[in-house]
Design an enzyme around this catalytic site. Structure first.
Site, PDB file in Angstrom:
ATOM      1  N   LYS A 207      -9.726   7.779   1.265  1.00 28.92           N
ATOM      2  CA  LYS A 207     -10.083   6.432   0.889  1.00 28.92           C
ATOM      3  C   LYS A 207     -11.652   6.227   1.106  1.00 28.92           C
ATOM      4  O   LYS A 207     -12.180   5.200   0.662  1.00 28.92           O
ATOM      5  CB  LYS A 207      -9.261   5.402   1.782  1.00 28.92           C
ATOM      6  CG  LYS A 207      -7.879   5.036   1.388  1.00 28.92           C
ATOM      7  CD  LYS A 207      -7.136   4.067   2.037  1.00 28.92           C
ATOM      8  CE  LYS A 207      -5.772   3.784   1.478  1.00 28.92           C
ATOM      9  NZ  LYS A 207      -4.949   5.043   2.081  1.00 28.92           N
TER      10      LYS A 207
ATOM     11  N   PHE B  59       1.344  -2.922   4.404  1.00 28.85           N
ATOM     12  CA  PHE B  59       1.486  -4.422   4.823  1.00 28.85           C
ATOM     13  C   PHE B  59       3.052  -4.665   4.817  1.00 28.85           C
ATOM     14  O   PHE B  59       3.727  -4.145   4.083  1.00 28.85           O
ATOM     15  CB  PHE B  59       0.668  -5.539   4.000  1.00 28.85           C
ATOM     16  CG  PHE B  59      -0.790  -5.629   4.495  1.00 28.85           C
ATOM     17  CD1 PHE B  59      -1.414  -4.936   5.652  1.00 28.85           C
ATOM     18  CD2 PHE B  59      -1.542  -6.373   3.834  1.00 28.85           C
ATOM     19  CE1 PHE B  59      -2.584  -5.017   6.355  1.00 28.85           C
ATOM     20  CE2 PHE B  59      -2.984  -6.408   4.292  1.00 28.85           C
ATOM     21  CZ  PHE B  59      -3.397  -5.853   5.330  1.00 28.85           C
TER      22      PHE B  59
ATOM     23  N   CYS C 268       0.608  -1.313  -0.045  1.00 28.15           N
ATOM     24  CA  CYS C 268      -0.054   0.038   0.207  1.00 28.15           C
ATOM     25  C   CYS C 268       0.815   1.276  -0.014  1.00 28.15           C
ATOM     26  O   CYS C 268       0.259   2.364  -0.197  1.00 28.15           O
ATOM     27  CB  CYS C 268      -0.782   0.091   1.310  1.00 28.15           C
ATOM     28  SG  CYS C 268      -1.766  -1.569   1.465  1.00 28.15           S
TER      29      CYS C 268
ATOM     30  N   HIS D  48      -9.710   1.897  -1.216  1.00 29.31           N
ATOM     31  CA  HIS D  48      -8.207   1.629  -0.886  1.00 29.31           C
ATOM     32  C   HIS D  48      -7.553   0.924  -2.164  1.00 29.31           C
ATOM     33  O   HIS D  48      -7.685  -0.164  -2.371  1.00 29.31           O
ATOM     34  CB  HIS D  48      -7.825   0.533   0.280  1.00 29.31           C
ATOM     35  CG  HIS D  48      -6.514   0.534   0.592  1.00 29.31           C
ATOM     36  ND1 HIS D  48      -5.250   1.152  -0.093  1.00 29.31           N
ATOM     37  CD2 HIS D  48      -5.878   0.009   1.622  1.00 29.31           C
ATOM     38  CE1 HIS D  48      -4.418   0.761   0.422  1.00 29.31           C
ATOM     39  NE2 HIS D  48      -4.582   0.114   1.347  1.00 29.31           N
TER      40      HIS D  48
ATOM     41  N   HIS E 156      -3.576   7.751   5.777  1.00 27.07           N
ATOM     42  CA  HIS E 156      -3.622   6.448   5.217  1.00 27.07           C
ATOM     43  C   HIS E 156      -4.830   6.109   5.529  1.00 27.07           C
ATOM     44  O   HIS E 156      -5.522   5.508   4.518  1.00 27.07           O
ATOM     45  CB  HIS E 156      -2.409   5.460   5.965  1.00 27.07           C
ATOM     46  CG  HIS E 156      -2.494   4.151   5.047  1.00 27.07           C
ATOM     47  ND1 HIS E 156      -2.249   3.902   3.886  1.00 27.07           N
ATOM     48  CD2 HIS E 156      -2.438   2.835   5.794  1.00 27.07           C
ATOM     49  CE1 HIS E 156      -2.331   2.887   3.460  1.00 27.07           C
ATOM     50  NE2 HIS E 156      -2.486   1.961   4.452  1.00 27.07           N
TER      51      HIS E 156
ATOM     52  N   GLU F 263      -2.432   4.652  13.594  1.00 31.64           N
ATOM     53  CA  GLU F 263      -2.016   6.100  12.813  1.00 31.64           C
ATOM     54  C   GLU F 263      -2.291   7.293  13.448  1.00 31.64           C
ATOM     55  O   GLU F 263      -1.476   8.380  13.667  1.00 31.64           O
ATOM     56  CB  GLU F 263      -2.791   6.138  11.423  1.00 31.64           C
ATOM     57  CG  GLU F 263      -2.379   7.389  10.576  1.00 31.64           C
ATOM     58  CD  GLU F 263      -2.876   7.327   9.002  1.00 31.64           C
ATOM     59  OE1 GLU F 263      -3.637   6.402   8.810  1.00 31.64           O
ATOM     60  OE2 GLU F 263      -2.486   8.193   8.318  1.00 31.64           O
TER      61      GLU F 263
END
Lengths: 418, 105
Positions: A340, A404, A176, A345, A308, A319
């Protein structure tokens, strides 16, 4: 020591300021920049029931797909077969960005142009076609161009051929964070004179059954919708598309009278070295602080973070802690939104689409909202600009991507006062 | 998926096709790959005049190999110029597969 200081000074002098002069985007919100920005600024959702593939065997049914995309409107038939959907998106976005920047190509400039693209999962449609053909339909031969369509660098290669550019070009694959790493590398190249122009971003097209089934097993996708930072959030929603930026040295852009959207002022990269899927607070915090330091801006100058903000329980709380640790009391005056919530995403394209959104936020003085927000979550004590866009005069902004595998990439932008 | 031709048909059901049937499949494969209407294609047309480059050619030959359940050697592919040559290459491969040696064509 004196010699060393001199060398550092020389190095500093050779750093060039880098600006964004072209933007291109295609995502569930629109096939181009004006349509996408209109949706972002109006808080429109691009999340709808997944039309293809059939999701009846899955536990989720919604996605942020690029609707009504006809490759034949963009590519002649004999070229279309060379490009997987994720490469088609990349070329469409790159064409828009380059046209937007008004580049006047010369042989020298083509040699000095870098193309750096991100992708997380590569040519999924072509890979699925291979396996469906072999294991279900009894084919004995794979389509001849399966390999070059699947490869993650196919969009990068296609863009170099589209414009005939021959400078340093490659692909980053950091899940990502892929696009933020790509844009960050492009920044470094232009900043340190390794390239005089860069086309950078990311693209993704993950909507094939096998891939969706794998996401289902990971239990990270919401059966409902994407509600970043909200109480009641239940996972992320997959998206697709591409975003591309044109970067060039400030002096060159000014000299040729280019329209400058914003300055791309810095980047910060870090690794968690902790867990394949669970985020940490420390890795993202360090990436944020490194981006601020690289850009030469202090936390108080930051007026917007494009988070994010995936909408998963784990990401959004981690976050939040990272932002609180990096910004302290200033967090109270710091709008943080996750776009998002609107465009989903899109994995390796996410950072690029969000870089486009962040750039336009600075340029237009408008912060896109976090939509689908129901109620504040004490674990996400941020001003998330819930449900409605907000006018704001922003000096500096960040765009976060945390992948990830614990690989983090943050970009820092400055308002251009030109 | 659109360039998968006859993927549902087993190769053994397609063996011993007449040259007309093979020609139809060749024209369909070229039409699908290149987006040229089948009505504009004839066996006399060449890869060059149809704008079929090496990658398109590779795709077309692979689809035809899959359709007819044959393997065509690289050397035979390299000799192809016209669509008639494609038909011949497939006929040869079908005869070889059937153990009958090369046909007298």
């Amino acid at each position: 020591m004196r010699f060393l200081r001199k060398r550092v000074e020389v190095a500093r002098m050779s750093e060039r300021r880098v600006v964004i002069t072209g933007l291109g985007v295609i995502c569930s919100l629109g096939h181009n920049l004006p349509d996408t920005w209109a949706a972002l600024s109006e808080g429109v959702s691009g999340i709808t029931p997944i039309c293809c593939p059939d999701t009846s065997a899955l536990s989720f049914h919604n996605g942020a797909q690029v609707r009504n995309f006809d490759g034949l409107k963009h590519f002649e038939k004999k070229k279309l077969h060379l490009l997987d959907r994720f490469a088609q998106f990349a070329v469409v976005a790159a064409r828009e960005a380059v046209q937007d920047a008004g580049i006047d190509w010369t042989t020298r400039l083509k040699e000095r142009t870098a193309v750096i693209t991100g992708s997380c999962v590569g040519g999924q449609a072509s890979e699925e076609e291979l396996f469906v053909g072999l294991y279900r339909d009894g084919r004995t031969k794979a389509a001849a161009l399966t390999i070059p369509r699947v490869m993650a660098n196919a969009p990068c290669s296609a863009i170099t051929m589209e414009f005939g550019v021959t400078g340093p070009s490659f692909t980053t694959a950091t899940a990502c964070s892929s696009a933020n790493h790509a844009i960050g590398q492009a920044l470094l190249m232009v900043k340190y004179g390794k390239a005089d122009l860069a086309i950078a971003g990311g693209s993704e097209a993950p909507f094939v059954f096998g891939h969706l089934l794998a996401w289902d097993s990971l239990r990270a996708i919401s059966p409902d919708t994407c509600r970043p930072f909200s109480k009641g959030r239940s996972g992320t929603i997959l998206g697709e598309g591409a975003g591309m930026l044109v970067l060039e040295p400030l002096e060159v852009a000014v000299a040729r009278g280019a329209h400058i959207y914003a300055e791309l002022a810095g980047s910060g990269f870090s690794a968690d070295a902790n867990h394949l899927t669970a985020p940490t607070e420390d890795g993202p915090r360090r990436a944020i602080q490194l981006a601020l330091e690289d850009a030469g801006i202090c936390p108080k100058q930051v007026g917007y973070i494009n988070a994010h903000g995936t909408g998963t329980a784990a990401n959004d709380s981690a976050e939040t802690r990272a932002i609180l640790a990096a910004f302290g009391k200033h967090t109270d005056n710091l709008p943080v939104s996750s776009t998002k919530s609107m465009h989903g995403h899109s994995l390796g394209a996410a950072g690029a689409i969000e870089a486009v959104a962040t750039t336009l936020s600075l340029a237009r003085g408008l912060i896109p909202p976090t939509i689908n927000f129901l109620q504040a979550d004490p674990d996400c004590a941020l001003d998330v600009v819930p449900n409605q866009a907000r006018n704001a005069s922003i000096d500096c902004a960040l765009s976060n991507s945390f992948a990830f595998g614990g690989l983090n990439a943050v970009l820092a932008f400055k308002h251009w006062n030109g | 998926m659109e360039n998968m031709i006859d993927s549902q048909q087993r190769p053994e059901l397609i063996a011993n096709r007449s040259s007309e049937e093979i020609a139809d499949k060749v024209i369909l494969a070229v039409s699908t790959e290149m987006g040229i209407p089948a009505s504009e294609l004839a066996l006399t047309r060449t890869f060059e005049d149809l704008g079929i480059d090496s990658l398109n050619g590779l795709s077309i030959m692979t689809e035809l190999e899959n359709t007819f359940g044959v393997h065509i050697e690289n050397e035979a592919i390299a000799r192809i110029s016209s669509l008639a040559d494609v038909v011949n290459a497939i006929q040869n491969a079908l005869f070889e597969k059937a153990g009958g040696g090369r046909p007298n064509v």
